[in-house]
Design a protein around this motif. Sequence first.
Motif, short mmCIF file in Angstrom:
data_model
loop_
_atom_site.label_atom_id
_atom_site.label_comp_id
_atom_site.label_asym_id
_atom_site.label_seq_id
_atom_site.Cartn_x
_atom_site.Cartn_y
_atom_site.Cartn_z
N LEU A 99 -19.76 -35.64 -35.89
CA LEU A 99 -19.33 -35.19 -34.57
C LEU A 99 -19.33 -36.34 -33.57
O LEU A 99 -18.38 -36.51 -32.79
CB LEU A 99 -20.25 -34.08 -34.08
CG LEU A 99 -20.11 -32.72 -34.77
CD1 LEU A 99 -21.21 -31.77 -34.31
CD2 LEU A 99 -18.75 -32.11 -34.48
N LEU A 100 -20.38 -37.16 -33.59
CA LEU A 100 -20.47 -38.27 -32.65
C LEU A 100 -19.38 -39.31 -32.89
O LEU A 100 -18.70 -39.75 -31.96
CB LEU A 100 -21.85 -38.93 -32.76
CG LEU A 100 -23.04 -38.11 -32.27
CD1 LEU A 100 -24.34 -38.78 -32.68
CD2 LEU A 100 -23.00 -37.91 -30.76
N GLU A 101 -19.22 -39.69 -34.14
CA GLU A 101 -18.21 -40.71 -34.46
C GLU A 101 -16.83 -40.25 -34.02
O GLU A 101 -16.05 -41.01 -33.43
CB GLU A 101 -18.23 -41.00 -35.96
CG GLU A 101 -17.23 -42.07 -36.39
CD GLU A 101 -17.24 -42.33 -37.89
OE1 GLU A 101 -16.60 -43.31 -38.31
OE2 GLU A 101 -17.86 -41.55 -38.65
N THR A 102 -16.52 -39.00 -34.29
CA THR A 102 -15.20 -38.48 -33.94
C THR A 102 -15.04 -38.30 -32.43
O THR A 102 -13.95 -38.50 -31.89
CB THR A 102 -14.96 -37.14 -34.67
OG1 THR A 102 -15.33 -37.27 -36.03
CG2 THR A 102 -13.48 -36.75 -34.61
N GLU A 114 -8.50 -34.37 -35.14
CA GLU A 114 -8.78 -33.29 -36.09
C GLU A 114 -9.72 -33.77 -37.19
O GLU A 114 -9.71 -34.94 -37.57
CB GLU A 114 -7.48 -32.77 -36.70
CG GLU A 114 -6.55 -32.12 -35.69
CD GLU A 114 -5.33 -31.50 -36.34
OE1 GLU A 114 -5.20 -31.62 -37.58
OE2 GLU A 114 -4.51 -30.92 -35.63
N PHE A 115 -10.55 -32.85 -37.68
CA PHE A 115 -11.48 -33.14 -38.77
C PHE A 115 -10.83 -32.75 -40.09
O PHE A 115 -10.08 -31.77 -40.17
CB PHE A 115 -12.77 -32.34 -38.62
CG PHE A 115 -13.60 -32.74 -37.44
CD1 PHE A 115 -14.68 -33.59 -37.58
CD2 PHE A 115 -13.31 -32.25 -36.17
CE1 PHE A 115 -15.46 -33.95 -36.49
CE2 PHE A 115 -14.09 -32.60 -35.07
CZ PHE A 115 -15.16 -33.45 -35.23
N GLY A 157 -15.64 -35.47 -42.70
CA GLY A 157 -14.80 -36.64 -42.49
C GLY A 157 -13.89 -36.48 -41.30
O GLY A 157 -13.66 -35.41 -40.79
N CYS A 158 -13.35 -37.60 -40.83
CA CYS A 158 -12.44 -37.55 -39.68
C CYS A 158 -11.19 -38.37 -40.00
O CYS A 158 -11.22 -39.31 -40.76
CB CYS A 158 -13.13 -38.10 -38.44
SG CYS A 158 -13.81 -39.77 -38.61
N LYS A 159 -10.11 -37.92 -39.39
CA LYS A 159 -8.83 -38.60 -39.63
C LYS A 159 -8.75 -39.89 -38.83
O LYS A 159 -9.27 -39.96 -37.74
CB LYS A 159 -7.68 -37.68 -39.26
CG LYS A 159 -7.55 -36.47 -40.19
CD LYS A 159 -6.35 -35.65 -39.85
CE LYS A 159 -6.17 -34.49 -40.81
NZ LYS A 159 -5.01 -33.66 -40.50
#
Length: 333
Positions: free
Chosen positions: A310-313, A325-326, A331-333
């Motif tokens: 959540l923080l990284e995104t 979007e996740f 993972g994150c795009k």
Amino acid sequence: MLNVAMLSKWHVHADGYAKHLQSLENANITAVWDENNERGSAWAKELGAGFESDLDALLRREDVDAVVVDAPTSMHADVMIAAANAGKHIFTEKAMALTVAECDLISAAVRQAGVKFCISFPARTRPHHLFAKQLLDEGQLGEITLLRIRNGHDGALRNWLPDYWYEEKLAGGGAMMDLGCHPMYLASWLLGQPKRITSMFSHFTGRAVEDNAQCSIEFANNAVALLETSLVTYRTPSAFELYGTEGTLIVSGDSVQVASKNADSPLQGWISPYRLPEAQPLPLTQWVNGVLNDVPMPFGLEDGTKLTELLETAYIAHRERRTVEFKQPGGCK
């Protein structure tokens, strides 16, 4: 007895953790390491513990069974992987690491070594948050539509946080990376898999990292979380609001009110519960007991990784000024 080493006094909670360990009958602080030798040496004397300027030397000590990690967040991955490889149990301050990739490396090392891992999620031990989870699990609020959490103080406004707290290279971020962790992991715990996120971070005091921040997150169950955090708000009352199709929970300070169509009560309108779930022991206490009694950790690798996701995104969304979007799942795009 669990013999514990303190790995750095960098984090503002480090001294509190040390005092808490000293208050326990089943824990003993035997050694200190710090990336700042002068600070670490002075702290070791204060704690009556040995000081090691070399982390590997500390991790080789036979009088160290476990470590409490309060090093700069940017150093978490290297420190925890080294600790796991040395067979030491790990308690860490949030955030687990700055990226999901780093969390994956930590997780692999911990699992390979077979050591215990716990991250500090104190908000998940508090009665009103446990009550929220109970209401949600029992269906008293119906399908959740909206969660709002506010968490802030005036540390940057009144300059009572250390100057290094605003060094992005060490901390990895500002208000959201610090206080924002609590709303983030509560939202993950209550609402599940995130779907997309937007962020707005600002620099009220002109420092390198943000001191005022908010994120809006949509989850896979279509619930939305509004998470607000700040280092520049004076006497900020914490706020927790959980809205569903069948009821609402409002927490402000010590005040708790709930309204539910499904509540077992003849009363109409708002109800103040006369009894909340008992507070759970603090995460550090649960970690010590878990290591000594070989029981599962309450807040483990998966929980820590979800928070970092959540923080990284959130920071990607802020930097790129877009909704991110996740991937499903993780993972994150």
